[in-house]
Motif scaffolding. Structure first.
Motif, short mmCIF file in Angstrom:
data_model
loop_
_atom_site.label_atom_id
_atom_site.label_comp_id
_atom_site.label_asym_id
_atom_site.label_seq_id
_atom_site.Cartn_x
_atom_site.Cartn_y
_atom_site.Cartn_z
N PHE A 263 0.83 -1.21 0.00
CA PHE A 263 0.00 0.00 0.00
C PHE A 263 0.86 1.26 0.00
CE2 PHE A 263 -3.13 -3.06 1.96
CZ PHE A 263 -3.88 -3.17 0.81
N TRP A 264 1.97 1.18 0.73
CA TRP A 264 2.88 2.33 0.75
C TRP A 264 3.41 2.61 -0.66
CZ3 TRP A 264 8.18 1.47 -0.41
CH2 TRP A 264 8.95 2.62 -0.40
N GLU A 265 3.81 1.56 -1.37
CA GLU A 265 4.46 1.76 -2.66
C GLU A 265 3.51 2.35 -3.71
OE1 GLU A 265 7.02 -1.43 -3.78
OE2 GLU A 265 7.57 -0.47 -5.66
N PHE A 266 2.30 1.79 -3.79
CA PHE A 266 1.45 2.34 -4.86
C PHE A 266 0.78 3.65 -4.49
CE2 PHE A 266 -2.93 1.61 -3.77
CZ PHE A 266 -2.99 0.44 -3.05
N LEU A 271 0.58 10.33 -1.73
CA LEU A 271 0.70 10.73 -0.32
C LEU A 271 2.02 11.40 0.04
CD1 LEU A 271 -1.04 7.72 1.49
CD2 LEU A 271 -2.01 9.90 0.78
N ILE A 272 2.95 11.44 -0.89
CA ILE A 272 4.23 12.09 -0.57
C ILE A 272 4.10 13.62 -0.66
CG2 ILE A 272 5.17 12.05 -2.94
CD1 ILE A 272 7.19 11.34 0.27
N GLY A 279 5.99 12.92 6.02
CA GLY A 279 6.90 12.35 7.02
C GLY A 279 6.70 10.84 7.14
N MET A 280 5.42 10.43 7.13
CA MET A 280 5.10 9.00 7.24
C MET A 280 5.65 8.23 6.03
SD MET A 280 1.27 7.49 7.69
CE MET A 280 0.84 7.77 6.00
N MET A 281 5.45 8.80 4.83
CA MET A 281 5.91 8.12 3.61
C MET A 281 7.43 8.02 3.58
SD MET A 281 3.07 7.38 2.42
CE MET A 281 3.15 6.65 0.82
N LEU A 282 8.10 9.08 4.02
CA LEU A 282 9.57 9.06 4.02
C LEU A 282 10.10 8.09 5.07
CD1 LEU A 282 10.50 12.82 3.44
CD2 LEU A 282 10.66 10.94 1.82
N SER A 283 9.41 8.01 6.21
CA SER A 283 9.84 7.05 7.25
C SER A 283 9.70 5.63 6.72
CB SER A 283 8.98 7.19 8.51
OG SER A 283 8.95 8.51 8.91
#
Lengths: 333, 255
Positions: A263-266, A271-272, A279-283
């Motif tokens: 889910f993060w990747e797609f 969301l970036i 911040g969440m996506m970069l973490s």
């Protein structure tokens, strides 16, 4: 009639601000250092066994290379390294590439060496058909975009030399041109420039494309849906650099990690951008790529993906952190 | 009393205050001083659009492929942008560990007449590409690993079945692929011969399957357990054969 509410920028102004608002080179200077060092390392590793990779006794020799690329369906890969069998020329090329990477990292004649480092690495990449992977894609992508920016205006030998020999730089146009100091439309004294923003946006947007299609590709695989992809990634003997098979004792956690990664990747490309999710996506990027670097044997690839993600850290934040670090050092003295 | 009301209002207004937003750039100054001239902005934005098409063309073409056809508009875009995206090395599908993590492929080559003194008993007979013990640092190992994967991807069978021979389109593609595969094999063998100083036997394509968690955690298989490896056939008729246990020189890893 103005279609926008007062105080709100028009579309044209928003695009201008997005691509061309002058920014400082703090983030790009860090990216420059990491990319230059990685380019030098990549070529150093090629040189460890250069005879196996290029020249008359290469694993894929020039005849085979030409058959692969210029057969009935020709492609547009071109490199002078596939035309020569002279090991002297090949060694010269690799040494120049390695030195260019080092100069880029140190910020010496940054403009010249950023272009040279990118070009020589590109020539090597074209020649090394069949031996490349994500590392080469990401490094070349960042190196290409750095050519448009002024990453040498900060934390570099160029900025140090400019400070010491300002008069010489003012007198000699070639010095300004080769180093990228004081180029058209940029004021070196504030080190803010539109080209920094433009290059940063190119890295950011390209990274979004990478994650979007990386995520969509995973969406096609049932292992990413049934949660077993994490297990099968750590269970690959060829990739493994640290034994992580203990994660198999916790199948639910392993499955959750798989789904979060998916889910993060797609969703990265969407969301970036909002500040509250960035911040969440970069973490997550740090966790995923840090994991790949440490456990899946691709330390170089993992590092370069983290470096690419750094493009989303604002120059003011980098400046702030560096300032904090300096203050701490001064305080501890 | 009045003072108290003012204080309460102030506290409330603090609570309902909108989150702080970073100061927006002064857009009126965008074209002045250290900014990009408007004509250059337009040129760069035009180039950006072309470049974006170059970046997107390959993943779009790659994703729109099926067994029947490729999405025609993406096939056209891919073909049009090919010179640009291929030369700039931005023509990638970005299929990292996708759609699923899969088996690894290695090249195993026996030496016909070993001249060097082997350090381990089975090293005299069989060598591997990549070799975790020999190929260091890790990046060098990964280069050889990518080569062995590439070699397997370019595989074309030495013989095809009688049924396949009737398909003329398949046969013309197969003839070309086989020629390339043979050339690749010859090139790798010549290079290995030069580096080890002796004749190289057949290049075997080895496939290492991924073990399930049960095999590793309950049955105690190592990740490089010989039961997970097969020699891939060079023709379309042969079946895969399990690898003899002493062929791979790597030390077993226990979970």
């Amino acid at each position: 009639m103005n279609p926008t509410t007062p105080g709100q920028p028009t579309l044209q102004q928003a695009i201008q601000a997005f691509f061309f608002r002058p920014t400082s080179a703090h983030t790009l200077a860090l990216i420059r250092f990491a990319t230059g060092s990685m380019i030098a390392y990549i070529h150093l590793v090629w040189m460890l066994n250069l005879e196996s990779f290029m020249g008359p006794f290469a694993l894929i020799n020039n005849t085979t290379w030409n058959a692969l690329h210029h057969g009935p369906v020709p492609d547009y890969k071109w490199t002078y390294l596939s035309q020569t069998e002279s090991m002297s020329i090949i060694w010269c090329h690799e040494l120049i590439a390695c030195i260019s990477g080092l100069c880029l990292a140190l910020g010496l004649m940054t403009r010249t060496f950023s272009i040279l480092a990118w070009f020589t690495t590109l020539m090597t990449a074209h020649r090394m058909t069949g031996m490349l992977f994500g590392l080469d894609q990401i490094t070349l992508m960042i190196a290409m975009y750095l050519c448009f920016a002024r990453p040498g205006s900060l934390w570099s030998l160029d900025s140090w030399l400019y400070g010491r020999f300002q008069n010489t730089y003012t007198q000699h146009a070639w010095l300004r041109l080769c180093s990228g100091v004081l180029n058209r439309g940029c004021d070196s004294t504030v080190s803010e420039c539109w080209s920094n923003t433009f290059a940063t946006r190119l890295i950011q947007l390209h990274l979004c494309v990478i994650y979007l299609f990386g995520g969509l590709g995973k969406l096609r695989g049932e292992m990413w849906w049934d949660g077993s992809a994490m297990w099968y990634s750590v269970a690959s003997y060829e990739y493994q650099s640290m034994n992580m098979t203990w994660t198999g004792h916790f199948p639910i956690l392993s499955s959750i990690a798989t789904h979060i990664t998916l889910f993060w990747e797609f969703s990265y490309c969407a969301l970036i951008w909002p500040r509250w999710t960035r911040g969440m996506m970069l973490s997550m990027a740090l966790l995923v790529h840090g994991g790949i670097a440490l456990f899946l044997g691709m330390i170089t690839f993992g590092v370069m993906m983290i470096v690419a993600n750094a493009a989303f850290v604002s120059p003011t934040s980098v400046q702030h952190w560096v300032g904090l670090g300096k203050k701490r050092n001064e305080g501890s003295r | 009393m009045e003072l108290r009301i003012t204080r309460t209002t102030l506290e409330l207004s603090k609570l309902t205050e909108k989150p702080k937003i970073e100061p927006q750039p002064d857009l009126s100054t965008l074209n002045a001083g250290n900014c990009c001239p408007v004509w250059l902005q337009l040129v760069l934005l035009g180039l950006f659009v072309v470049h974006s098409l170059g970046v997107l063309s390959e993943p779009l073409r790659f994703f729109s492929r099926s067994d029947i056809r490729t999405g025609p508009e993406f096939a056209w875009l891919g073909e049009t942008m090919k010179p640009y995206s291929q030369w700039l090395y931005i023509n990638h599908g970005y299929f990292f560990f996708a759609p699923n993590p899969g088996p690894s492929h290695l090249i195993q080559y026996p030496l016909d007449a070993p001249t060097a003194q082997p350090t381990e008993p089975n090293q005299a007979k069989n060598h591997l590409l990549p070799d975790r013990e020999k190929h260091r640092p890790r990046l060098l190992y990964h280069r050889y690993f990518m080569l062995s994967e590439f070699y397997t991807n370019r595989f074309a069978p030495q013989q095809v079945s009688e049924e396949m021979k009737k398909d003329l389109e398949f046969m013309s593609t197969w003839a070309f692929d086989k020629e390339l595969y043979d050339q690749l094999q010859t090139s790798i063998k010549a290079s290995l011969k030069h580096s080890v100083g002796t004749e190289i036997g057949t290049l075997n394509r080895i496939e290492r399957e991924l073990p399930s968690s049960q095999q590793v955690l309950k049955d105690g298989w190592a990740l490089n357990d010989p039961r997970l490896t097969n020699v891939l056939p060079e023709t379309m008729i042969e079946a895969t054969t399990p690898l003899p246990p002493d062929v791979l020189p790597s030390k077993p890893i226990k979970p």
